[in-house]
Design a protein around this motif. Structure first.
Motif, PDB file in Angstrom:
ATOM      1  N   GLN A 170     -71.240  48.800  73.232  1.00  0.00           N
ATOM      2  CA  GLN A 170     -71.178  47.823  72.141  1.00  0.00           C
ATOM      3  C   GLN A 170     -69.758  47.649  71.613  1.00  0.00           C
ATOM      4  OE1 GLN A 170     -73.996  49.558  69.416  1.00  0.00           O
ATOM      5  NE2 GLN A 170     -75.756  48.520  70.346  1.00  0.00           N
ATOM      6  N   LEU A 171     -68.948  48.726  71.686  1.00  0.00           N
ATOM      7  CA  LEU A 171     -67.585  48.669  71.165  1.00  0.00           C
ATOM      8  C   LEU A 171     -66.593  48.100  72.178  1.00  0.00           C
ATOM      9  CD1 LEU A 171     -67.401  52.150  69.374  1.00  0.00           C
ATOM     10  CD2 LEU A 171     -67.555  49.915  68.278  1.00  0.00           C
ATOM     11  N   THR A 172     -66.915  48.220  73.442  1.00  0.00           N
ATOM     12  CA  THR A 172     -65.995  47.768  74.497  1.00  0.00           C
ATOM     13  C   THR A 172     -66.327  46.329  74.869  1.00  0.00           C
ATOM     14  OG1 THR A 172     -65.982  50.055  75.307  1.00  0.00           O
ATOM     15  CG2 THR A 172     -64.975  48.383  76.722  1.00  0.00           C
ATOM     16  N   THR A 173     -65.883  45.407  74.038  1.00  0.00           N
ATOM     17  CA  THR A 173     -66.183  43.987  74.253  1.00  0.00           C
ATOM     18  C   THR A 173     -64.977  43.120  73.903  1.00  0.00           C
ATOM     19  OG1 THR A 173     -67.044  43.754  71.990  1.00  0.00           O
ATOM     20  CG2 THR A 173     -68.637  44.307  73.735  1.00  0.00           C
ATOM     21  N   LEU A 174     -64.952  41.943  74.469  1.00  0.00           N
ATOM     22  CA  LEU A 174     -63.950  40.939  74.119  1.00  0.00           C
ATOM     23  C   LEU A 174     -64.304  40.329  72.766  1.00  0.00           C
ATOM     24  CD1 LEU A 174     -63.638  39.151  77.586  1.00  0.00           C
ATOM     25  CD2 LEU A 174     -61.752  40.297  76.380  1.00  0.00           C
ATOM     26  N   PRO A 175     -63.365  39.659  72.118  1.00  0.00           N
ATOM     27  CA  PRO A 175     -63.693  38.948  70.874  1.00  0.00           C
ATOM     28  C   PRO A 175     -64.807  37.939  71.142  1.00  0.00           C
ATOM     29  CG  PRO A 175     -61.313  39.073  71.182  1.00  0.00           C
ATOM     30  CD  PRO A 175     -61.934  39.561  72.456  1.00  0.00           C
ATOM     31  N   SER A 176     -65.522  37.581  70.116  1.00  0.00           N
ATOM     32  CA  SER A 176     -66.643  36.654  70.287  1.00  0.00           C
ATOM     33  C   SER A 176     -66.648  35.619  69.163  1.00  0.00           C
ATOM     34  CB  SER A 176     -67.971  37.421  70.295  1.00  0.00           C
ATOM     35  OG  SER A 176     -68.133  38.126  69.072  1.00  0.00           O
ATOM     36  N   GLY A 177     -67.590  34.692  69.283  1.00  0.00           N
ATOM     37  CA  GLY A 177     -67.780  33.684  68.236  1.00  0.00           C
ATOM     38  C   GLY A 177     -66.561  32.798  68.018  1.00  0.00           C
ATOM     39  N   LYS A 178     -66.291  32.515  66.761  1.00  0.00           N
ATOM     40  CA  LYS A 178     -65.194  31.610  66.393  1.00  0.00           C
ATOM     41  C   LYS A 178     -63.843  32.151  66.837  1.00  0.00           C
ATOM     42  CE  LYS A 178     -63.217  29.170  62.443  1.00  0.00           C
ATOM     43  NZ  LYS A 178     -63.286  28.930  60.970  1.00  0.00           N
ATOM     44  N   THR A 179     -63.675  33.488  66.759  1.00  0.00           N
ATOM     45  CA  THR A 179     -62.409  34.100  67.150  1.00  0.00           C
ATOM     46  C   THR A 179     -62.103  33.816  68.617  1.00  0.00           C
ATOM     47  OG1 THR A 179     -62.686  35.891  65.548  1.00  0.00           O
ATOM     48  CG2 THR A 179     -61.126  36.273  67.326  1.00  0.00           C
ATOM     49  N   TRP A 180     -63.128  33.945  69.466  1.00  0.00           N
ATOM     50  CA  TRP A 180     -62.915  33.711  70.891  1.00  0.00           C
ATOM     51  C   TRP A 180     -62.725  32.220  71.182  1.00  0.00           C
ATOM     52  CZ3 TRP A 180     -60.998  36.055  74.673  1.00  0.00           C
ATOM     53  CH2 TRP A 180     -61.236  35.669  76.001  1.00  0.00           C
ATOM     54  N   ALA A 181     -63.443  31.392  70.468  1.00  0.00           N
ATOM     55  CA  ALA A 181     -63.285  29.937  70.646  1.00  0.00           C
ATOM     56  C   ALA A 181     -61.869  29.506  70.280  1.00  0.00           C
ATOM     57  CB  ALA A 181     -64.307  29.199  69.783  1.00  0.00           C
ATOM     58  N   THR A 182     -61.328  30.059  69.208  1.00  0.00           N
ATOM     59  CA  THR A 182     -59.966  29.744  68.795  1.00  0.00           C
ATOM     60  C   THR A 182     -58.960  30.246  69.822  1.00  0.00           C
ATOM     61  OG1 THR A 182     -60.602  29.889  66.469  1.00  0.00           O
ATOM     62  CG2 THR A 182     -58.252  30.064  66.969  1.00  0.00           C
ATOM     63  N   CYS A 183     -59.225  31.451  70.337  1.00  0.00           N
ATOM     64  CA  CYS A 183     -58.343  32.038  71.356  1.00  0.00           C
ATOM     65  C   CYS A 183     -58.271  31.125  72.580  1.00  0.00           C
ATOM     66  CB  CYS A 183     -58.850  33.419  71.743  1.00  0.00           C
ATOM     67  SG  CYS A 183     -57.897  34.213  73.078  1.00  0.00           S
ATOM     68  N   GLN A 184     -59.415  30.635  73.038  1.00  0.00           N
ATOM     69  CA  GLN A 184     -59.440  29.771  74.213  1.00  0.00           C
ATOM     70  C   GLN A 184     -58.774  28.426  73.935  1.00  0.00           C
ATOM     71  OE1 GLN A 184     -63.747  30.008  75.045  1.00  0.00           O
ATOM     72  NE2 GLN A 184     -63.227  31.070  76.969  1.00  0.00           N
ATOM     73  N   ALA A 185     -59.018  27.914  72.748  1.00  0.00           N
ATOM     74  CA  ALA A 185     -58.434  26.613  72.401  1.00  0.00           C
ATOM     75  C   ALA A 185     -56.917  26.690  72.310  1.00  0.00           C
ATOM     76  CB  ALA A 185     -59.020  26.114  71.079  1.00  0.00           C
TER      77      ALA A 185
END
Length: 223
Positions: free
Chosen positions: A124-139
């Motif tokens: 559970q702790l070893t994951t990439l960012p998710s949600g809005k944070t990941w969407a912003t990162c990709q954008a």
């Protein structure tokens, strides 16, 4: 020629007195000689507790006690093994802060999970960012680079009761520099990271936030 009766009595009296003095002298000699022997025996008895104490100290040394001056005591974890544990801690904490907008969980997670116990919590702790944070990162086509350094050891233990083996908990400073939209932001956190021995190697079993440090400080602002 016979001595007069009075002279005989005087001679007998003198002999009696001499005998009494001789008996008294013998009695005194025997009594004092016995006291000396008793005193010698008392010294031997009083030395016994010291011998027992010394023996107890020897037993403590054999058991590897941590008493100061115990030359035979050995550390729970050898320094070479501590270095290995520190390497695992730093590699994992730097790894979870290193990714970019093209990172894929299928390829990104397994190498990091190999550095852990692989249990549910670590998954559970070893994951990439998710949600809005990941969407912003990709954008914004973000890129995060992580570094980590062990500041100091907090606890080194060997739990014999629960048979959980040797563990090391250390304070680790993890820093991530995120570049997105042409700007860079550096964040640092201090974590209490725990590793445990598993099959002859050290693996991360958990980490918890220790201090906020300079979270959100920007390199451009000079903070």
């Amino acid at each position: 020629m016979e001595l007069p009766a009075e002279n005989k009595r005087t001679a007998l009296l003198a002999l009696a007195v001499l005998g009494a003095l001789l008996a008294a002298a013998l009695t005194v000699f025997i009594v004092f000689d016995g006291d000396d022997e008793d005193a010698g025996g008392g010294n031997t008895a009083s030395a016994a507790p010291s011998a027992e104490k010394s023996g107890s100290g020897g037993a403590d040394a054999d058991s590897g006690s941590d008493e100061p001056g115990d030359a035979e005591a050995s550390p729970i974890v050898a320094l070479s093994e501590v270095d290995e544990a520190h390497t695992v801690m730093a590699k994992y904490m730097a790894g979870i802060n290193t990714y970019d907008y093209k990172s894929n969980a299928v390829a990104w997670v397994p190498p990091l999970l190999e550095l852990t116990t692989g249990d549910t919590r670590m998954k559970q702790l070893t994951t990439l960012p998710s949600g809005k944070t990941w969407a912003t990162c990709q954008a914004e086509q973000c890129e995060s680079k992580g570094t980590a350094v062990v500041v100091r050891d907090a606890v080194i233990s060997d739990d014999l009761v629960r048979d959980s083996g040797r563990t090391i908990s250390s304070l680790v400073k993890a820093t991530s520099t995120v570049t997105a939209g042409g700007q860079s932001t550096t964040e640092s956190n201090e974590w209490l990271v725990t590793v445990q021995e598993d099959g002859g190697r050290w693996v991360v079993s958990g980490f918890d936030i220790f201090g906020l440090g300079d979270v959100g400080a920007s390199e451009e602002s000079g903070e």
